[in-house]
Design an enzyme around this catalytic site. Structure first.
Site, mmCIF file in Angstrom:
data_model
loop_
_atom_site.group_PDB
_atom_site.id
_atom_site.type_symbol
_atom_site.label_atom_id
_atom_site.label_comp_id
_atom_site.label_asym_id
_atom_site.label_seq_id
_atom_site.Cartn_x
_atom_site.Cartn_y
_atom_site.Cartn_z
ATOM 1 N N SER A 1 -10.546 3.739 3.047
ATOM 2 C CA SER A 1 -11.601 3.487 2.088
ATOM 3 C C SER A 1 -12.734 2.614 2.617
ATOM 4 C CB SER A 1 -11.017 2.837 0.829
ATOM 5 O OG SER A 1 -10.494 1.552 1.129
ATOM 6 N N LYS B 1 -17.284 -5.397 3.095
ATOM 7 C CA LYS B 1 -16.853 -4.332 2.184
ATOM 8 C C LYS B 1 -17.012 -4.803 0.742
ATOM 9 C CE LYS B 1 -12.867 -1.277 1.308
ATOM 10 N NZ LYS B 1 -11.465 -0.983 1.641
ATOM 11 N N SER C 1 -6.810 1.673 5.228
ATOM 12 C CA SER C 1 -8.249 1.671 4.964
ATOM 13 C C SER C 1 -9.133 0.923 5.950
ATOM 14 C CB SER C 1 -8.517 1.128 3.564
ATOM 15 O OG SER C 1 -8.338 2.171 2.650
HETATM 16 N N1 GLN Z 1 -5.949 6.115 1.606
HETATM 17 C C1 GLN Z 1 -4.936 5.257 1.062
HETATM 18 C C2 GLN Z 1 -5.012 5.292 -0.445
HETATM 19 O O1 GLN Z 1 -5.854 5.976 -0.955
HETATM 20 C C3 GLN Z 1 -5.110 3.853 1.565
HETATM 21 C C4 GLN Z 1 -6.223 3.132 0.940
HETATM 22 C C5 GLN Z 1 -6.367 1.721 1.414
HETATM 23 O O2 GLN Z 1 -5.811 1.328 2.433
HETATM 24 N N2 GLN Z 1 -7.065 0.938 0.613
HETATM 25 O O3 GLN Z 1 -4.247 4.662 -1.123
#
Ligand code: GLN
Length: 487
Positions: free
Chosen positions: A154, A79, A178
């Site tokens: 994400s 990532k 994410s």
């Molecule tokens: N979707 C959640 C957010 O936007 C979690 C994102 C993540 O785990 N990096 O904060």
């Protein structure tokens, strides 16, 4: 050998060890397939063809010298929030579009020591803020099971890439879901380790008290293999725990008789897609058939406040962490101004996308004088209550089982104009980060051709128990063997 790209880490290891295939052959096969499907999936921000072959040659040398570890010579995608020395690390943001880190993250040092092969860096929501990968400043990633749908986020690039065999495995990061949510929506395995199990050194910070790096893999065995490599104490991350790293593959036994499983009712939320609920209920029945003791009457009463608390805590930390992008030391810099303040303002104005700005504003507001007590402090208190909910439950149950997400993958564009709807897709995953406990997302069926994920949650440092339950379920079901056809 055809279809080499489809194999798992443990299958690749066997072939490499028996010298039936070389790392260069495997890497070339993976890259060839990656280039074939990438135009449709769009999972990668950077593809490192050249480095991949260099790493693969080095791996082949090590193997020839008799030095082979489980990850040696196996191609991976990382990532783009994890620093890779000499390889651009963008966080899918204009702000870091041309940032080449001068050092490796701790997890990369560890993978390198184990002889891994990097094939590229994956797309994500900008600075890991989002649930669909639509917040990338570069392009949208597509779900390999239905290209009109999002892969989740994400770590959507990592999950989509793993599901479409663009790499044998990938790494993601998880602040509120994410790793698990995209793994669930793409039909692969995603593990968010206990907070402090894996070093965050070299992980670009979003919300430091919640962030963890973890594996996204094609099966549970591979998840254990990655955990063996990346876990452990690191003096450069003072929140890592100095406790021993077990051999996680030892947990891969199909016996879950008498394992106590709790089903917290709050996770079957209102508005949940009925077919997803049904798929998860069927999966729970399977666990019961395998001999687990299932209690469907568990309550974690503070769960309903988790989403609100998360959207105070995470943006508050983000607003502090992102203050460093001022265009002075590194990253995008807006120069066409007459004074420093204007330069900083314009750097942020043009360098960050809408969602990142929204989080910075939310966080700055929640932390400001006069609002701190009402928002940030209160959210911290709620955090303690949520932690206690879990502590209490783990006095009675070995693991808790829930859906990963209330729905299957949604259509690209469907939720972009409604941040609250988007935030709701993490309602089952973010309480886990708030409590700092580990959780794994595994494939548990399909609804209309789209994967459904099941989440298994455990107490701090109980990754072995999670892997054990996940493995038993996986071995008793066909889901992990299904592959999308990318048309
Ligand atoms: N979707 C959640 C957010 O936007 C979690 C994102 C993540 O785990 N990096 O904060």
């Amino acid at each position: 050998m055809s279809d080499l790209h489809k194999i798992t880490i443990h299958e690749a290891h066997k072939l490499l060890k028996e010298k039936k295939v070389s790392s260069v052959e495997l890497t070339e096969a993976v890259l060839e397939h990656l280039h074939k499907v990438e135009g449709k999936v769009r999972a990668c921000v950077t593809i490192t063809d050249k480095q991949a072959l260099e790493y693969a040659k080095a791996a082949d040398k090590a193997i020839a010298a008799g030095n082979i570890k489980p990850l040696t010579g196996v191609p991976a995608l990382i990532k783009d929030v994890i620093c890779t020395k000499g390889i651009r690390t963008t966080c899918s943001s204009k702000m870091l579009e041309n940032f080449v880190p001068p050092y490796d993250a701790n997890v990369i040092e560890k993978l390198k020591a184990d002889g891994y092969v990097i094939v590229g860096k994956t797309n994500m929501d900008e600075f890991a803020m989002g649930s669909s990968t639509e917040n990338s400043a570069f392009f949208v990633t597509h779900n390999p099971w239905n290209l009109d749908c999002v892969p989740g986020g994400s770590s959507g690039g990592s999950a989509a890439a793993t599901a479409s065999d663009e790499a044998i495995y990938s790494l993601g990061s998880d602040t509120g879901g994410s790793i698990r949510q995209p793994a669930g929506l793409c039909g692969v395995v995603g593990l968010k380790p206990t907070y402090g199990r894996v070093s965050r050194y070299g992980l670009v910070a979003f919300a430091s008290s919640l962030d963890q790096i973890g594996p996204i893999t094609k099966d549970v065995t591979d998840s254990a293999l990655i955990m063996n490599s990346i876990s452990g104490y690191d003096k450069r991350d003072s929140t890592t725990m100095p406790c021993e790293v077990p051999d996680y593959t030892k947990a891969l036994k199909s016996d879950i008789r008498n394992v106590r499983i709790g089903i917290p009712k709050e996770y079957f939320v209102e508005g949940m897609q009925p077919a997803v609920r049904k798929a998860v209920e069927t999966a729970i029945q399977k666990l019961e058939e395998l001999g687990a003791k299932v209690d469907r009457n568990v309550s974690l009463p503070y769960t309903e406040y988790a989403l609100a608390a998360y959207y105070i805590l995470a943006p508050s930390e983000a607003s502090a962490n992102l203050a460093r992008y001022d265009g002075v030391k590194y990253g995008f810099s807006y120069r066409d101004t007459t004074n420093m303040w204007e330069a900083m303002e314009k750097t942020k104005q043009y360098g960050f996308g809408a969602e990142v700005k929204r989080r910075i504003m939310l966080g700055t507001y929640a932390l400001s004088a006069g609002y701190y007590d009402a928002y940030y402090l209160k959210a911290q208190k709620v955090r303690t209550l949520i932690k206690r909910d879990f502590e209490k439950a783990f006095g009675q149950y070995d693991v808790l089982v829930t859906p990963v997400s209330p729905t299957t993958a949604f259509k690209i564009g469907e939720k972009v104009d409604d941040p609250v709807q988007m935030y709701l897709s993490d309602v089952c995953t973010l309480p886990i980060n708030i409590a700092g406990v580990p959780a794994i997302s595994i494939p548990a069926g399909f609804v209309d051709g789209l994967p459904v994920g099941m989440q298994i949650i455990g107490k701090h440092f109980s990754e072995e128990m999670l892997l054990r339950v996940a493995y038993a379920y996986e071995q008793a079901t066909p889901w992990h063997t299904k592959k999308p056809t990318i048309a």
